[in-house]
Motif scaffolding. Structure first.
Motif, PDB file in Angstrom:
ATOM      1  N   ASN A 188       0.824  -1.205   0.000  1.00  0.00           N
ATOM      2  CA  ASN A 188       0.000   0.000   0.000  1.00  0.00           C
ATOM      3  C   ASN A 188       0.868   1.269   0.000  1.00  0.00           C
ATOM      4  N   LYS A 189       1.725   1.350  -0.964  1.00  0.00           N
ATOM      5  CA  LYS A 189       2.582   2.519  -1.217  1.00  0.00           C
ATOM      6  C   LYS A 189       3.570   2.758  -0.088  1.00  0.00           C
ATOM      7  N   ASP A 190       3.326   3.729   0.801  1.00  0.00           N
ATOM      8  CA  ASP A 190       4.321   4.120   1.799  1.00  0.00           C
ATOM      9  C   ASP A 190       4.097   3.461   3.163  1.00  0.00           C
ATOM     10  N   LYS A 191       3.339   2.411   3.208  1.00  0.00           N
ATOM     11  CA  LYS A 191       3.067   1.730   4.480  1.00  0.00           C
ATOM     12  C   LYS A 191       3.818   0.403   4.525  1.00  0.00           C
ATOM     13  N   TYR A 192       4.613   0.227   5.571  1.00  0.00           N
ATOM     14  CA  TYR A 192       5.401  -0.989   5.741  1.00  0.00           C
ATOM     15  C   TYR A 192       4.840  -1.766   6.940  1.00  0.00           C
ATOM     16  N   PHE A 193       4.233  -2.889   6.658  1.00  0.00           N
ATOM     17  CA  PHE A 193       3.614  -3.684   7.720  1.00  0.00           C
ATOM     18  C   PHE A 193       4.600  -4.699   8.279  1.00  0.00           C
ATOM     19  N   LEU A 194       4.635  -4.769   9.596  1.00  0.00           N
ATOM     20  CA  LEU A 194       5.551  -5.653  10.298  1.00  0.00           C
ATOM     21  C   LEU A 194       4.757  -6.712  11.070  1.00  0.00           C
ATOM     22  N   PRO A 195       5.353  -7.875  11.292  1.00  0.00           N
ATOM     23  CA  PRO A 195       4.634  -8.897  12.072  1.00  0.00           C
ATOM     24  C   PRO A 195       4.434  -8.435  13.516  1.00  0.00           C
ATOM     25  N   LYS A 196       3.278  -8.710  14.065  1.00  0.00           N
ATOM     26  CA  LYS A 196       3.013  -8.271  15.435  1.00  0.00           C
ATOM     27  C   LYS A 196       3.876  -9.027  16.448  1.00  0.00           C
ATOM     28  N   THR A 197       4.438 -10.145  16.000  1.00  0.00           N
ATOM     29  CA  THR A 197       5.355 -10.910  16.863  1.00  0.00           C
ATOM     30  C   THR A 197       6.805 -10.554  16.547  1.00  0.00           C
ATOM     31  N   LEU A 198       7.023  -9.350  16.063  1.00  0.00           N
ATOM     32  CA  LEU A 198       8.347  -8.940  15.581  1.00  0.00           C
ATOM     33  C   LEU A 198       9.437  -9.197  16.618  1.00  0.00           C
ATOM     34  N   PHE A 199       9.199  -8.810  17.860  1.00  0.00           N
ATOM     35  CA  PHE A 199      10.248  -8.876  18.868  1.00  0.00           C
ATOM     36  C   PHE A 199      10.376 -10.242  19.534  1.00  0.00           C
ATOM     37  N   SER A 200       9.641 -11.216  19.010  1.00  0.00           N
ATOM     38  CA  SER A 200       9.871 -12.598  19.439  1.00  0.00           C
ATOM     39  C   SER A 200      10.802 -13.318  18.464  1.00  0.00           C
ATOM     40  N   LEU A 201      11.187 -12.598  17.368  1.00  0.00           N
ATOM     41  CA  LEU A 201      12.078 -13.166  16.354  1.00  0.00           C
ATOM     42  C   LEU A 201      13.546 -12.960  16.764  1.00  0.00           C
ATOM     43  N   PRO A 202      14.466 -13.741  16.182  1.00  0.00           N
ATOM     44  CA  PRO A 202      15.897 -13.499  16.416  1.00  0.00           C
ATOM     45  C   PRO A 202      16.277 -12.104  15.904  1.00  0.00           C
ATOM     46  N   GLU A 203      17.362 -11.562  16.426  1.00  0.00           N
ATOM     47  CA  GLU A 203      17.770 -10.195  16.100  1.00  0.00           C
ATOM     48  C   GLU A 203      17.972  -9.999  14.603  1.00  0.00           C
ATOM     49  N   GLU A 204      18.608 -10.972  13.946  1.00  0.00           N
ATOM     50  CA  GLU A 204      18.857 -10.810  12.510  1.00  0.00           C
ATOM     51  C   GLU A 204      17.555 -10.785  11.712  1.00  0.00           C
ATOM     52  N   GLU A 205      16.524 -11.513  12.198  1.00  0.00           N
ATOM     53  CA  GLU A 205      15.225 -11.503  11.522  1.00  0.00           C
ATOM     54  C   GLU A 205      14.525 -10.167  11.719  1.00  0.00           C
ATOM     55  N   ILE A 206      14.696  -9.577  12.895  1.00  0.00           N
ATOM     56  CA  ILE A 206      14.096  -8.264  13.159  1.00  0.00           C
ATOM     57  C   ILE A 206      14.679  -7.222  12.203  1.00  0.00           C
ATOM     58  N   ILE A 207      15.984  -7.227  12.080  1.00  0.00           N
ATOM     59  CA  ILE A 207      16.651  -6.272  11.173  1.00  0.00           C
ATOM     60  C   ILE A 207      16.198  -6.508   9.732  1.00  0.00           C
ATOM     61  N   LYS A 208      16.072  -7.761   9.372  1.00  0.00           N
ATOM     62  CA  LYS A 208      15.651  -8.097   8.000  1.00  0.00           C
ATOM     63  C   LYS A 208      14.257  -7.546   7.716  1.00  0.00           C
ATOM     64  N   GLU A 209      13.347  -7.623   8.702  1.00  0.00           N
ATOM     65  CA  GLU A 209      11.989  -7.113   8.519  1.00  0.00           C
ATOM     66  C   GLU A 209      11.987  -5.589   8.382  1.00  0.00           C
ATOM     67  N   ILE A 210      12.865  -4.918   9.141  1.00  0.00           N
ATOM     68  CA  ILE A 210      12.859  -3.445   9.168  1.00  0.00           C
ATOM     69  C   ILE A 210      13.738  -2.832   8.074  1.00  0.00           C
ATOM     70  N   GLN A 211      14.641  -3.594   7.487  1.00  0.00           N
ATOM     71  CA  GLN A 211      15.614  -3.060   6.522  1.00  0.00           C
ATOM     72  C   GLN A 211      14.989  -2.298   5.356  1.00  0.00           C
TER      73      GLN A 211
END
Length: 267
Positions: A188-211
């Motif tokens: 949806n253009k400028d909206k980046y949706f993240l998993p609601k369980t984001l901070f239960s993921l390993p650190e490298e997965e968190i960075i990958k989601e936010i990159q």
């Protein structure tokens, strides 16, 4: 008759006469037997005192109590036939409320009203499970018209809102994942949706989601809005983005919304 024979016969008659006079008479024997039979009847077989059964107590209602009871019976009959609020002149709520008006605190009337509320809230929940939100809202309104103070209404209303939010987030996340599967990082253009369980993921997965967000912010130098229900986690997302954009300080604001998304603002 010689003298010795006469003395013997006299002694026999004397002894017999004394024995007769000391024996109880026929009349006295009957009297004693009667007394013993009477005692046995009164005291029971073992001699214990018999307990007479108490008389059954008959509950007598006053004229006012009879009217109240009649209203409750009518209310229970209407409830059994699911005439909770209609017809206007003949429904369960009408009768139970009238009974309470005559006798505040009446248990049966109070329970009858609680049963109506419980039925409507159950129907509302079933409607939500079927995704019929309009009908669910109508059922809750009916429950409130019966007893707006019933805590069950507040509880079910909160459960319904939680389920609606959960479904909305799941739909957003599912759409985001399907877009990412096509090789796109933005939904949806400028909206980046993240998993609601984001901070239960390993650190490298968190960075990958936010990159993808970091890359876009670094390129466009735009400010961001973080839609996240947990303020502490929202601030952590900002810190991750800002620490990896080295050319400038990222401007951001956090919104306590359960959208689980970061939105690039139009500056």
């Amino acid at each position: 008759m010689n003298k010795n024979l006469f003395s013997f016969l006299f002694s026999v008659f004397f002894i017999t006469g004394c024995g007769w006079s000391n024996s109880p008479s026929a009349g006295n024997t009957t009297s004693l037997e009667t007394v013993e039979v009477t005692k046995s009847a009164e005291n029971g077989r073992d001699g214990a005192t018999a307990i007479k059964p108490s008389e059954p107590k008959v509950l007598v209602l006053s004229a006012s109590e009879k009217i109240t009871q009649s209203l409750i019976i009518r209310g229970q009959q209407a409830f059994a036939e699911e005439r909770f609020l209609t017809p206007v002149e003949d429904n369960a709520n009408l009768y139970f409320q009238a009974a309470l008006g005559r006798e505040p605190g009446n248990f049966e009337a109070t329970q009858g009203i609680a049963n109506i509320v419980e039925t409507y809230t159950n129907w509302a929940w079933r409607a939500v499970l079927s995704r019929d939100y309009v009908k669910a809202s109508r059922y809750l309104d009916s429950a409130r018209s019966v007893n707006p103070q019933d805590p069950l209404i507040i509880e079910v209303d909160a459960r319904i809102e939680d389920l609606k939010t959960k479904r909305k987030n799941e739909a957003i996340y599912s759409s985001k994942k399907s877009v990412e599967g096509a090789g796109q990082a933005v939904f949806n253009k400028d909206k980046y949706f993240l998993p609601k369980t984001l901070f239960s993921l390993p650190e490298e997965e968190i960075i990958k989601e936010i990159q993808p967000i970091i890359d876009e912010v670094a390129k466009t130098e735009r400010s961001i809005a973080i839609h996240w229900p947990n303020d502490k986690e929202a601030r952590l997302i900002y810190q991750i983005i800002n620490s990896r954009v080295t050319e400038f300080r990222v401007r951001a604001m956090t919104l306590g919304r359960a959208d689980y998304m970061v939105e690039l603002q139009q500056d």
